[in-house]
Scaffold this active site. Structure first.
Site, PDB file in Angstrom:
ATOM      1  CB  SER A 274      45.409  47.474  34.223  1.00  0.00           C
ATOM      2  OG  SER A 274      46.412  46.627  34.748  1.00  0.00           O
TER       3      SER A 274
ATOM      4  CG  HIS B  86      44.950  42.692  32.931  1.00  0.00           C
ATOM      5  ND1 HIS B  86      45.981  42.688  32.022  1.00  0.00           N
ATOM      6  CD2 HIS B  86      45.193  43.738  33.759  1.00  0.00           C
ATOM      7  CE1 HIS B  86      46.808  43.690  32.278  1.00  0.00           C
ATOM      8  NE2 HIS B  86      46.355  44.339  33.335  1.00  0.00           N
TER       9      HIS B  86
END
Length: 279
Positions: A51, A260
């Protein structure tokens, strides 16, 4: 009649040699710059990984990528935008492990591939579940989960990375491979007035990220790959750096984006780390 004063002049031959050397240096510098630009422009670039490479957290996801959540703001796409390679494809996917790279991503490589980038390893040691435990449970549960993850990182990750990197080299024998790592999450200097996890948990999570990055760096070096460390580029932009954060904290509306990099994290940290190696 008085004799003329003696005039010291540089012999023509010596001056000529100086000019030749200067011309050679300038020519070499120009050639090097042209070669670097040409190499980037003619690259056949494939982005692999999890990711952090697909761009989860950066928004603007392409519909064709489905649950892999590949973003047009991901560092690989930004590099392609600025370098205009001969070809570019990202097969990075949210949630990918080293086994997923071997099973589903390696096939994108070939002998004509000249540049490969990858972030991988976090999901092999349960990064997502560890973060969930730390957010939802007690300090003791968080520390226990981190200890389990770091133990797995030491025991299983070196071998998995070695196998993955070996497969990348076999599939793309002519490629420069750049392995990027993960940032530390928290600015501990601001932790005392930052809501959320305790400083104990945050310190343990940062230390775990450092360990993970160290294992990745060693494996990349053993494989003969380039290693790009992003941690320093996130300094001043970590969680608890209010209004300057390049990382998502817990995002209730979209849990997948939690912990993230934002689009700024890709453009301000990951992209420069990659460009520092590729030119």
């Amino acid at each position: 009649m008085l004799p003329r004063p003696h005039q010291r002049t540089r012999p023509r031959s010596a001056l000529k040699r100086v000019l030749v050397v200067l011309a050679a240096v300038l020519t070499a510098g120009t050639t090097l710059l042209a070669t670097t630009a040409s190499a980037a422009g003619g690259a056949n670039y494939v982005a692999l990984g999890d990711s952090y490479s697909s761009g989860v957290g950066a928004g603007s996801y392409t519909s064709s990528s489905g649950n892999c959540l590949r973003s047009t703001n991901a560092y690989s796409q930004l590099w392609a935008n600025s370098h205009s390679p001969a070809s570019y494809v990202s097969v990075a996917c949210s949630g990918a492990t080293t086994q997923d790279v071997l099973n589903n991503q390696i096939s994108a490589l070939s002998s004509s591939t000249t540049l490969v980038t990858i972030t991988i390893g976090g999901n092999d040691v349960g990064f997502a579940s560890t973060m969930q435990t730390c957010v939802l449970s007690s300090d003791s549960a968080c520390l226990s989960a981190i200890n389990t993850a770091t133990s797995q990182a030491r025991s299983i990750l070196p071998g998995r990375l070695a196998s993955t990197y070996s497969a990348i080299r076999a599939a793309a024998p002519n490629a420069r491979v750049v392995v990027l790592d993960y940032p530390e999450f928290y600015d501990l200097g601001h932790s005392w007035y930052c809501p959320g996890l305790s400083t104990t948990d945050r310190t343990a999570l940062n230390n775990a990220a450092d360990l993970l990055d160290s294992i990745i760096q060693t494996a990349a070096g053993n494989a003969g790959f380039n290693f790009a460390d992003v941690k320093g580029r996130f300094q001043g932009h970590e969680l608890c750096d209010f209004f300057n954060e390049w990382l998502h904290s817990v995002n209730i509306s979209d849990v997948t984006e939690s912990y993230h990099p934002t689009a700024d994290g890709h453009s301000g940290a990951y992209l420069p780390a990659l460009t520092a190696i590729t030119g």
